[in-house]
Design an enzyme around this catalytic site. Sequence first.
Site, mmCIF file in Angstrom:
data_model
loop_
_atom_site.group_PDB
_atom_site.id
_atom_site.type_symbol
_atom_site.label_atom_id
_atom_site.label_comp_id
_atom_site.label_asym_id
_atom_site.label_seq_id
_atom_site.Cartn_x
_atom_site.Cartn_y
_atom_site.Cartn_z
ATOM 1 N N THR A 72 0.900 -1.090 0.038
ATOM 2 C CA THR A 72 -0.153 0.142 -0.173
ATOM 3 C C THR A 72 1.037 1.266 0.142
ATOM 4 O O THR A 72 1.652 1.507 0.964
ATOM 5 C CB THR A 72 -0.867 0.129 1.162
ATOM 6 O OG1 THR A 72 -1.649 -1.113 1.244
ATOM 7 C CG2 THR A 72 -1.798 1.258 1.295
ATOM 8 N N LYS B 123 -7.024 1.956 -3.480
ATOM 9 C CA LYS B 123 -6.566 1.344 -1.952
ATOM 10 C C LYS B 123 -6.773 2.125 -0.847
ATOM 11 O O LYS B 123 -7.439 1.764 -0.016
ATOM 12 C CB LYS B 123 -5.054 0.900 -2.406
ATOM 13 C CG LYS B 123 -4.643 0.231 -0.749
ATOM 14 C CD LYS B 123 -5.170 -1.151 -0.485
ATOM 15 C CE LYS B 123 -4.891 -1.589 0.724
ATOM 16 N NZ LYS B 123 -4.590 -2.749 0.927
ATOM 17 N N ASN C 229 -10.007 1.640 1.999
ATOM 18 C CA ASN C 229 -9.882 1.162 3.317
ATOM 19 C C ASN C 229 -10.359 2.053 4.493
ATOM 20 O O ASN C 229 -10.856 1.919 5.260
ATOM 21 C CB ASN C 229 -8.255 1.068 3.727
ATOM 22 C CG ASN C 229 -7.740 -0.379 3.469
ATOM 23 O OD1 ASN C 229 -8.405 -1.363 2.857
ATOM 24 N ND2 ASN C 229 -6.294 -0.650 3.666
ATOM 25 N N GLY D 276 -19.005 -3.371 16.899
ATOM 26 C CA GLY D 276 -18.114 -3.900 17.750
ATOM 27 C C GLY D 276 -17.007 -3.099 18.520
ATOM 28 O O GLY D 276 -17.196 -1.769 18.593
ATOM 29 N N GLY E 220 -9.244 -2.366 14.319
ATOM 30 C CA GLY E 220 -7.807 -2.241 14.591
ATOM 31 C C GLY E 220 -7.044 -3.026 13.454
ATOM 32 O O GLY E 220 -7.394 -2.789 12.295
ATOM 33 N N CYS F 179 -3.651 -2.169 8.893
ATOM 34 C CA CYS F 179 -4.234 -1.405 7.761
ATOM 35 C C CYS F 179 -4.899 -0.279 7.931
ATOM 36 O O CYS F 179 -4.678 0.721 7.641
ATOM 37 C CB CYS F 179 -4.830 -2.494 6.694
ATOM 38 S SG CYS F 179 -3.878 -3.895 6.464
ATOM 39 N N LYS G 51 -3.288 2.755 10.041
ATOM 40 C CA LYS G 51 -2.286 3.101 9.335
ATOM 41 C C LYS G 51 -2.660 3.742 7.883
ATOM 42 O O LYS G 51 -2.380 4.994 7.949
ATOM 43 C CB LYS G 51 -1.311 1.995 8.978
ATOM 44 C CG LYS G 51 -0.366 2.269 7.922
ATOM 45 C CD LYS G 51 0.591 1.078 7.777
ATOM 46 C CE LYS G 51 0.071 0.085 6.931
ATOM 47 N NZ LYS G 51 0.079 0.422 5.440
#
Length: 432
Positions: free
Chosen positions: A122, A207, A211, A256, A260, A263, A266
Amino acid sequence: MKLCMIGTGYVGLVSGVCFADLGNEVICVDKDLNKIKKLKKGIIPIYEPGLEELVLKNYKNKRLKFSTNLSDSVSKSDIIFICVGTPIKKNNNGADLNQIYNVAKQISGSISKFKIIITKSTVPVTTGDEIEKIISKKKSKKLFTVVSNPEFLREGEAIRDFIYPDRVVIGTKDKKSNRILKNLYSPLISKGAKYLNTSRRAAELIKYASNSFLATKITFINEIANLCEKININIEDISIGMGLDKRIGSRFLRAGPAYGGSCFPKDTKAIITTADKFKINLSVIKSVIKSNDNRSLLLLKRIYELLNNKVKNKKICFLGVTFKANTDDMRDSSSLSMIPALIKKGAKINYYDPTGHKKEFSMLKDVTFSEDINTAIKFSDLIIIHTEWNDFKSINFKKNVKNKKFILFDVRNIYSSDKMKELKIKYFGIGR
Ligand code: UGA
């Protein structure tokens, strides 16, 4: 085709093995001699269901090789995938591209015939341009092309995600490379994967945008869950109701703990750093990060309330401590902030994780690891289901917990509230 994967971390190893399984000749390269030695013996450095079998199979049939010699592996291959890490920089939240540029320099010394060089790591927008600059200092542009081909694998589901991807994104304007790569991915395209050819910069941004959007979706549903808790509505009804709208889609709407992993935390930070460079304010993603950072504090507050603010000496059991199920990865797991905070308040923590003891907690006093679920829960006052492993889905709490007044806090909503009510268990979930 002859492929070389540089970097045998998550992305490189899984993609390399899967490409070999599709009939290609693959060399997986890593500078870590110890790792390569182990891989040659079939010892896999990461926990990923199904990976070991696939490595052994393809190593045995010689389609998969391991090496520490980058130069030799590059010269023997037609397509080079750069799969090294892009961790977050300590000072400014951007991606640290040192490993990428080092590899580019090494590649530039090893090219003597045409190579397609692909970033699978990435990388922020314009990294492909930089790689091209580095290599063209030593080699003619006729000898190589730099393409972006981001990966969308999830830990724990990586092999399935490789074989059945929703899409394959190839960022290049070079027609020849596009044709070759379409051919490389043709076994996946024929099974239904969409093939998208874009500019290199667009592929790089797809990408990060993907995310960040998924992180936003999760954070959104987590905040709606907070509201549901106040007005007695079940968050799952909301997730289903929203997800049935095809414009929204049902996946990644599970409320939830804080998200974490290696990916989302960051990449959300890195895209903001990129946008800042171009003086663009990504305010939505900024508030997602803030909300997610706050989420563990919010869950801690809920835990204190469940214990009537009497946390001292309470025996609290964590079932699962990794950032999600089917992985041994602890990176940015919410347990890393929750457990120390509970200890500070005087709690005694006991945990069980299907992937074993975690070094992250070994220095903490009052944290113990149990070898099995029943030992872990036996003397608990409060049990927190922190990850959604199948192993946790049919536990006989009534039989195995000694303290009959124990509380069950299911932060993944894997049990039904009604069933728990029937069993007269003091049960609490998220957004219910
Ligand atoms: C993520 C993306 O899903 C992949 O597409 C991408 O390739 C990968 O990052 C990467 O960039 O390498 P991963 O971090 O392995 O994959 O894990 P996810 O399954 O996406 O979960 C991330 C976090 O979101 C976890 O903490 C998980 O518990 C949480 N999550 C996920 C939820 O809280 N609710 C959901 O509905 C889904």
